[in-house]
Design a protein around this motif. Structure first.
Motif, PDB file in Angstrom:
ATOM      1  N   ASP A 252       0.853  -1.193   0.000  1.00 12.01           N
ATOM      2  CA  ASP A 252       0.000   0.000   0.000  1.00 12.01           C
ATOM      3  C   ASP A 252       0.889   1.242   0.000  1.00 12.01           C
ATOM      4  OD1 ASP A 252      -2.943   0.968   0.524  1.00 12.01           O
ATOM      5  OD2 ASP A 252      -1.660   2.174   1.841  1.00 12.01           O
ATOM      6  N   LEU A 253       0.524   2.211  -0.835  1.00  6.57           N
ATOM      7  CA  LEU A 253       1.283   3.460  -0.902  1.00  6.57           C
ATOM      8  C   LEU A 253       0.790   4.410   0.176  1.00  6.57           C
ATOM      9  CD1 LEU A 253       1.416   4.083  -4.768  1.00  6.57           C
ATOM     10  CD2 LEU A 253       3.075   2.902  -3.315  1.00  6.57           C
ATOM     11  N   ASP A 254       1.675   4.796   1.067  1.00  5.83           N
ATOM     12  CA  ASP A 254       1.336   5.746   2.127  1.00  5.83           C
ATOM     13  C   ASP A 254       1.520   7.161   1.596  1.00  5.83           C
ATOM     14  OD1 ASP A 254       1.080   3.558   3.940  1.00  5.83           O
ATOM     15  OD2 ASP A 254       3.254   3.515   4.130  1.00  5.83           O
ATOM     16  N   GLY A 255       0.440   7.908   1.558  1.00  2.80           N
ATOM     17  CA  GLY A 255       0.517   9.285   1.085  1.00  2.80           C
ATOM     18  C   GLY A 255       0.044   9.464  -0.339  1.00  2.80           C
ATOM     19  N   PHE A 256      -0.557   8.426  -0.921  1.00  2.05           N
ATOM     20  CA  PHE A 256      -1.040   8.544  -2.295  1.00  2.05           C
ATOM     21  C   PHE A 256      -2.230   9.503  -2.393  1.00  2.05           C
ATOM     22  CE2 PHE A 256      -4.296   7.111  -5.326  1.00  2.05           C
ATOM     23  CZ  PHE A 256      -3.632   7.380  -6.506  1.00  2.05           C
ATOM     24  N   LYS A 257      -3.154   9.408  -1.444  1.00  2.00           N
ATOM     25  CA  LYS A 257      -4.371  10.228  -1.511  1.00  2.00           C
ATOM     26  C   LYS A 257      -4.050  11.725  -1.515  1.00  2.00           C
ATOM     27  CE  LYS A 257      -8.967  10.392  -1.377  1.00  2.00           C
ATOM     28  NZ  LYS A 257      -9.214  11.815  -1.309  1.00  2.00           N
ATOM     29  N   PRO A 258      -3.165  12.206  -0.658  1.00  6.26           N
ATOM     30  CA  PRO A 258      -2.827  13.634  -0.726  1.00  6.26           C
ATOM     31  C   PRO A 258      -2.223  14.043  -2.064  1.00  6.26           C
ATOM     32  CG  PRO A 258      -2.144  12.717   1.383  1.00  6.26           C
ATOM     33  CD  PRO A 258      -2.576  11.564   0.537  1.00  6.26           C
ATOM     34  N   VAL A 259      -1.398  13.155  -2.663  1.00  5.96           N
ATOM     35  CA  VAL A 259      -0.849  13.467  -3.988  1.00  5.96           C
ATOM     36  C   VAL A 259      -1.983  13.610  -4.992  1.00  5.96           C
ATOM     37  CG1 VAL A 259       0.551  12.569  -5.892  1.00  5.96           C
ATOM     38  CG2 VAL A 259       1.360  12.349  -3.534  1.00  5.96           C
ATOM     39  N   ASN A 260      -2.925  12.719  -4.905  1.00  8.73           N
ATOM     40  CA  ASN A 260      -4.080  12.766  -5.803  1.00  8.73           C
ATOM     41  C   ASN A 260      -4.872  14.053  -5.607  1.00  8.73           C
ATOM     42  OD1 ASN A 260      -4.971  11.116  -7.861  1.00  8.73           O
ATOM     43  ND2 ASN A 260      -6.612  10.216  -6.661  1.00  8.73           N
ATOM     44  N   ASP A 261      -5.045  14.457  -4.356  1.00 10.19           N
ATOM     45  CA  ASP A 261      -5.845  15.648  -4.059  1.00 10.19           C
ATOM     46  C   ASP A 261      -5.113  16.934  -4.448  1.00 10.19           C
ATOM     47  OD1 ASP A 261      -7.858  14.066  -3.089  1.00 10.19           O
ATOM     48  OD2 ASP A 261      -7.234  14.214  -0.999  1.00 10.19           O
ATOM     49  N   PHE A 514      -9.807  12.598   5.732  1.00  4.73           N
ATOM     50  CA  PHE A 514      -9.632  13.242   4.442  1.00  4.73           C
ATOM     51  C   PHE A 514      -8.968  12.308   3.440  1.00  4.73           C
ATOM     52  CE2 PHE A 514      -8.885  16.460   7.858  1.00  4.73           C
ATOM     53  CZ  PHE A 514     -10.201  16.876   7.910  1.00  4.73           C
ATOM     54  N   LEU A 515      -8.162  11.403   3.952  1.00  6.47           N
ATOM     55  CA  LEU A 515      -7.558  10.414   3.068  1.00  6.47           C
ATOM     56  C   LEU A 515      -8.612   9.464   2.536  1.00  6.47           C
ATOM     57  CD1 LEU A 515      -4.301   9.556   5.050  1.00  6.47           C
ATOM     58  CD2 LEU A 515      -4.550  11.063   3.085  1.00  6.47           C
ATOM     59  N   ARG A 516      -9.654   9.238   3.315  1.00  9.40           N
ATOM     60  CA  ARG A 516     -10.724   8.329   2.882  1.00  9.40           C
ATOM     61  C   ARG A 516     -11.557   8.967   1.777  1.00  9.40           C
ATOM     62  NH1 ARG A 516     -14.249   4.252   5.477  1.00  9.40           N
ATOM     63  NH2 ARG A 516     -12.840   4.271   7.254  1.00  9.40           N
ATOM     64  N   ASP A 517     -12.061  10.176   2.005  1.00  5.87           N
ATOM     65  CA  ASP A 517     -12.897  10.858   1.006  1.00  5.87           C
ATOM     66  C   ASP A 517     -12.862  12.354   1.301  1.00  5.87           C
ATOM     67  OD1 ASP A 517     -14.883  11.862  -0.665  1.00  5.87           O
ATOM     68  OD2 ASP A 517     -16.134  10.082  -0.474  1.00  5.87           O
ATOM     69  N   PHE A 518     -11.976  13.063   0.631  1.00  3.66           N
ATOM     70  CA  PHE A 518     -11.757  14.468   0.927  1.00  3.66           C
ATOM     71  C   PHE A 518     -13.016  15.300   0.700  1.00  3.66           C
ATOM     72  CE2 PHE A 518     -10.512  18.774  -0.265  1.00  3.66           C
ATOM     73  CZ  PHE A 518      -9.726  19.131   0.815  1.00  3.66           C
ATOM     74  N   GLU A 519     -13.688  15.100  -0.427  1.00  2.00           N
ATOM     75  CA  GLU A 519     -14.853  15.927  -0.749  1.00  2.00           C
ATOM     76  C   GLU A 519     -15.982  15.715   0.252  1.00  2.00           C
ATOM     77  OE1 GLU A 519     -15.014  18.332  -2.851  1.00  2.00           O
ATOM     78  OE2 GLU A 519     -12.940  17.959  -3.473  1.00  2.00           O
ATOM     79  N   ALA A 520     -16.241  14.461   0.619  1.00  2.00           N
ATOM     80  CA  ALA A 520     -17.298  14.173   1.585  1.00  2.00           C
ATOM     81  C   ALA A 520     -16.952  14.768   2.946  1.00  2.00           C
ATOM     82  CB  ALA A 520     -17.525  12.665   1.700  1.00  2.00           C
ATOM     83  N   ALA A 521     -15.661  14.649   3.344  1.00  2.00           N
ATOM     84  CA  ALA A 521     -15.241  15.215   4.627  1.00  2.00           C
ATOM     85  C   ALA A 521     -15.381  16.734   4.617  1.00  2.00           C
ATOM     86  CB  ALA A 521     -13.790  14.816   4.916  1.00  2.00           C
ATOM     87  N   ARG A 522     -15.006  17.375   3.518  1.00  2.00           N
ATOM     88  CA  ARG A 522     -15.120  18.830   3.440  1.00  2.00           C
ATOM     89  C   ARG A 522     -16.588  19.265   3.527  1.00  2.00           C
ATOM     90  NH1 ARG A 522     -12.125  22.025  -1.258  1.00  2.00           N
ATOM     91  NH2 ARG A 522     -13.243  20.532  -2.574  1.00  2.00           N
ATOM     92  N   THR A 523     -17.466  18.536   2.865  1.00  2.00           N
ATOM     93  CA  THR A 523     -18.901  18.869   2.922  1.00  2.00           C
ATOM     94  C   THR A 523     -19.430  18.752   4.341  1.00  2.00           C
ATOM     95  OG1 THR A 523     -19.203  18.099   0.648  1.00  2.00           O
ATOM     96  CG2 THR A 523     -21.171  18.237   2.024  1.00  2.00           C
ATOM     97  N   SER A 524     -19.033  17.692   5.045  1.00  2.00           N
ATOM     98  CA  SER A 524     -19.502  17.486   6.418  1.00  2.00           C
ATOM     99  C   SER A 524     -18.983  18.581   7.351  1.00  2.00           C
ATOM    100  CB  SER A 524     -19.068  16.110   6.925  1.00  2.00           C
ATOM    101  OG  SER A 524     -19.664  15.084   6.165  1.00  2.00           O
ATOM    102  N   ILE A 525     -17.707  18.935   7.186  1.00  2.00           N
ATOM    103  CA  ILE A 525     -17.120  19.977   8.041  1.00  2.00           C
ATOM    104  C   ILE A 525     -17.825  21.308   7.824  1.00  2.00           C
ATOM    105  CG2 ILE A 525     -15.029  21.380   8.320  1.00  2.00           C
ATOM    106  CD1 ILE A 525     -13.432  18.797   8.024  1.00  2.00           C
ATOM    107  N   ARG A 526     -18.108  21.622   6.582  1.00  2.00           N
ATOM    108  CA  ARG A 526     -18.818  22.871   6.299  1.00  2.00           C
ATOM    109  C   ARG A 526     -20.212  22.857   6.919  1.00  2.00           C
ATOM    110  NH1 ARG A 526     -17.236  23.777  -0.108  1.00  2.00           N
ATOM    111  NH2 ARG A 526     -15.137  24.621   0.262  1.00  2.00           N
TER     112      ARG A 526
END
Length: 637
Positions: A252-261, A514-526
């Motif tokens: 598993d690549l550690d840190g892939f999701k932030p690169v993607n985002d 945020f690594l799991r689902d950045f957009e969903a997490a951002r919507t919930s935080i807002r």
């Protein structure tokens, strides 16, 4: 009249048809010749009615037997063409022989016997033509030689009847030629249609094979996919011998999701492609390497020498993936964790091997990030322990067994409690006290964490009802909670139902969400902030791309992890890091809570650096019944 050498399928079909029909032709010639000789026996010379028939009969029988035994290699087009050429020559020879013999026989006997000769020639040639109709060069030669001779011979006679027969036969010859052409055109068309159908069928088979192959290939990396990996794994388990060993690896690549985002999906795709190429270069073409989904890869290693050799391979793979990647001119850094499970040491089934390799990977990510871990006996104990916790959670009366303890956060400048953090505790009837660090990951993996969150939050709201109205409280949300909109909406609804001021609540989230689902997490935080609640980023500094999250999500609080606080009295590097975070929070106008204060020296250094909000055992341990009025003096001691 030509042999269609440009159409191999037609040539093959002609040879196949003639192989069945020419033996019939020879038997027809022999039968008709015997009948004509019989009617002329005693009238014509014996050499014509007996000896010639015997010779012709031997030829016919020999050729019929030869054709019956012939095994023409129809796949060899050149051999088929040579075969057809021989048939064309034999058609001329046989036609000349039998026509000459019959015409010569016409000079003997009465009118009936002569009529039999005309009948012999006409009926025999028609039968032969039907036997050769699939091969026009031979059939038309027979028509030309036999019927041409017939028409000329009888048409030039003095007998009007024979002349009429000759004229009639000439017309019939024209019709026969037309029938041969028409039949051959249909035959050739049928073969061409069959050939087209076979081509289409082969194309469909090829397409089906291609689709089947594509169904086993990951389109992004060109590696095998999840389906191919598990199919091969199952096949390997079923076919392995007693003395064989192999290993399953999960990477598993550690840190892939932030690169993607941060850099976008095209860069993320390129990272996966480059990672796949690096793995393939080390493992070689013979080793099964699959992309299982996302940034996870699976490997099937056969014939390793020893666990030491396996771990050496794992280290090589991790080290190579830890090297920087260049994506569209930008250099990015990720790491890779790896888990091994060996057959038959730790499991003998495909699922057992995969689950244990996955657990070893999970253990690596949690305790040895960026390294390889080989599943061992103590991991089996942990699995059983996790399974026991899972079963205990399912059987527990969580509303009774779960409770909340509270740990204060102090404002050093005022000496007062700034807020309290709600911490979960579980007193299991079956297992006794279980720490949150143990049961929450299990609840997260098994999908039970949302129920735990609801039980604990209801308890928190009931406790808050008896506290001073201005006392703020922080509550931890799991990564699963923050990406589920229904859970977030339920939280706000419960706050309203209990008539609690949302401004008193701070929801703590970690970067895992945020690594799991950045957009969903951002919507919930807002959504939570829009309804008045505050958001804290917990364990700040130990994840990936934290500054990006701070920038985009507008947190109200940052909580600096204890790993930076613990060495601060004697580590200049830690002091600089913490000072940078404190200055950043001051510039952004957000609170900064320093966690894990366990000594006076830590408190003093942090205070001198401008730290104000602190939390840790030095001030107070988590307590079930917290006394908010008796804690201020502790911070000033």
């Amino acid at each position: 009249m030509k042999i269609r050498t440009d159409k191999p399928e037609l040539v093959r079909a002609q040879v196949n048809a003639l192989t069945r029909q020419i033996p019939v032709l020879y038997m027809l010639l022999l039968a008709n010749a015997v009948a004509l000789a019989y009617t002329h026996y005693g009238t014509a010379p014996d050499w014509m009615t007996i000896h010639s028939v015997i010779v012709l009969g031997v030829i016919c029988i020999a050729r019929a037997i030869a054709w019956g035994r012939a095994r023409v290699d129809v796949d060899n087009v050149d051999a088929c063409i040579r075969h057809l050429k021989r048939i064309r020559v034999l058609a001329v020879v046989i036609s000349v022989l039998f026509t000459a013999w019959a015409i010569y026989m016409f000079g003997f006997g009465d009118a009936f016997q002569r009529g039999h000769v005309a009948y012999f020639i006409s009926i025999t040639v028609v039968g032969c033509i039907f036997c050769l109709v699939n091969f026009p060069p031979a059939a038309l030669l027979v028509v030309g030689i036999v019927l041409g001779t017939f028409v000329i011979f009888f048409g030039t006679s003095d007998n009007e009847v024979y002349v009429a027969i000759a004229v009639n036969m000439a017309l019939v010859s024209v019709m026969i030629v037309q029938i041969i052409r028409s039949f051959y055109a249909n035959f050739a068309g049928l073969i061409e249609t069959q050939n087209d159908l076979e081509v289409q069928h082969r194309a469909m088979i090829d397409l089906s094979r291609q689709n089947e192959a594509l169904a086993l290939i990951d389109p992004l990396t060109g590696l095998s996919n999840r389906r191919a990996f598990f199919a091969t794994l199952e096949e390997t388990v079923n076919s392995v011998t007693d003395n064989e060993t192999f290993a399953v690896a999960m990477i598993d690549l550690d840190g892939f999701k932030p690169v993607n985002d941060v850099h976008g999906h095209p860069s993320g795709d390129e990272l996966l492609q480059q990672a796949g190429m690096r793995l393939r270069k080390i493992l070689g073409p013979e080793t099964l390497l699959a992309r299982l989904g996302g940034d996870e890869f699976g490997v099937l290693l056969k014939g390793y020498d020893s666990p030491m050799a396996l771990m050496a391979t794992g280290k090589e793979l991790c080290d190579d993936l830890n090297r920087p990647f260049i994506l569209n001119g930008v250099t990015v850094q990720v790491s890779a964790s790896l888990g091994f499970a060996t057959y038959p040491t730790v499991a003998r089934s495909p699922n057992g091997l995969f689950e244990r390799a996955d657990f070893a990977l999970y253990h690596a990510k949690k305790n040895a990030r960026g390294e390889a871990v080989l599943f061992a006996a103590h991991h089996e104990t942990l699995i059983r322990h996790d399974s026991q916790i899972e079963q205990a959670l399912r059987k527990a009366d969580l509303s009774k067994e779960l409770s909340l303890h509270y740990q204060p956060v102090f404002d050093i400048q005022t000496g007062q409690v700034s807020s309290v953090e709600a911490l979960a505790r579980w007193e299991s009837v079956l297992m006794g006290p279980v720490s949150p660090g143990t049961f929450f990951p299990v609840a997260e993996k098994t999908g039970q964490v949302s129920f735990l969150t609801r039980v604990l939050f209801e308890k928190l709201l009931r406790d808050m009802s008896s506290w001073p109205e201005k006392m703020p409280v922080s509550f931890n949300l799991s990564a699963r909670d923050i990406v589920l909109s229904d859970t977030v909406q339920w939280l706000i609804d419960e706050i309203k139902n209990h008539k609690i001021d949302p401004g008193r609540l701070t929801f703590e989230v970690t970067e895992t969400a945020f690594l799991r689902d950045f957009e969903a997490a951002r919507t919930s935080i807002r959504y939570l902030r829009e309804h008045g609640a505050r958001i804290a980023l917990d364990d700040f500094g130990i994840g990936y791309s934290s500054l990006r999250y701070v920038h985009e999500l507008e947190f109200d609080v940052l909580k600096v992890d204890r790993i930076f606080v613990a060495p601060i009295p004697h580590s200049e590097r830690s002091r600089r890091i913490v000072k940078t975070v404190l200055d950043m929070c001051q510039n952004l106008g957000i609170d900064c809570v320093l966690e894990g204060i366990e000594s006076e020296s830590q408190r003093d250094v942090l205070t001198g650096m401008g730290g104000r909000l602190m939390q840790g055992y030095f001030f107070a341990k988590p307590q079930r019944d917290i006394r908010l009025d008796g804690l201020a003096s502790t911070s000033r001691d």
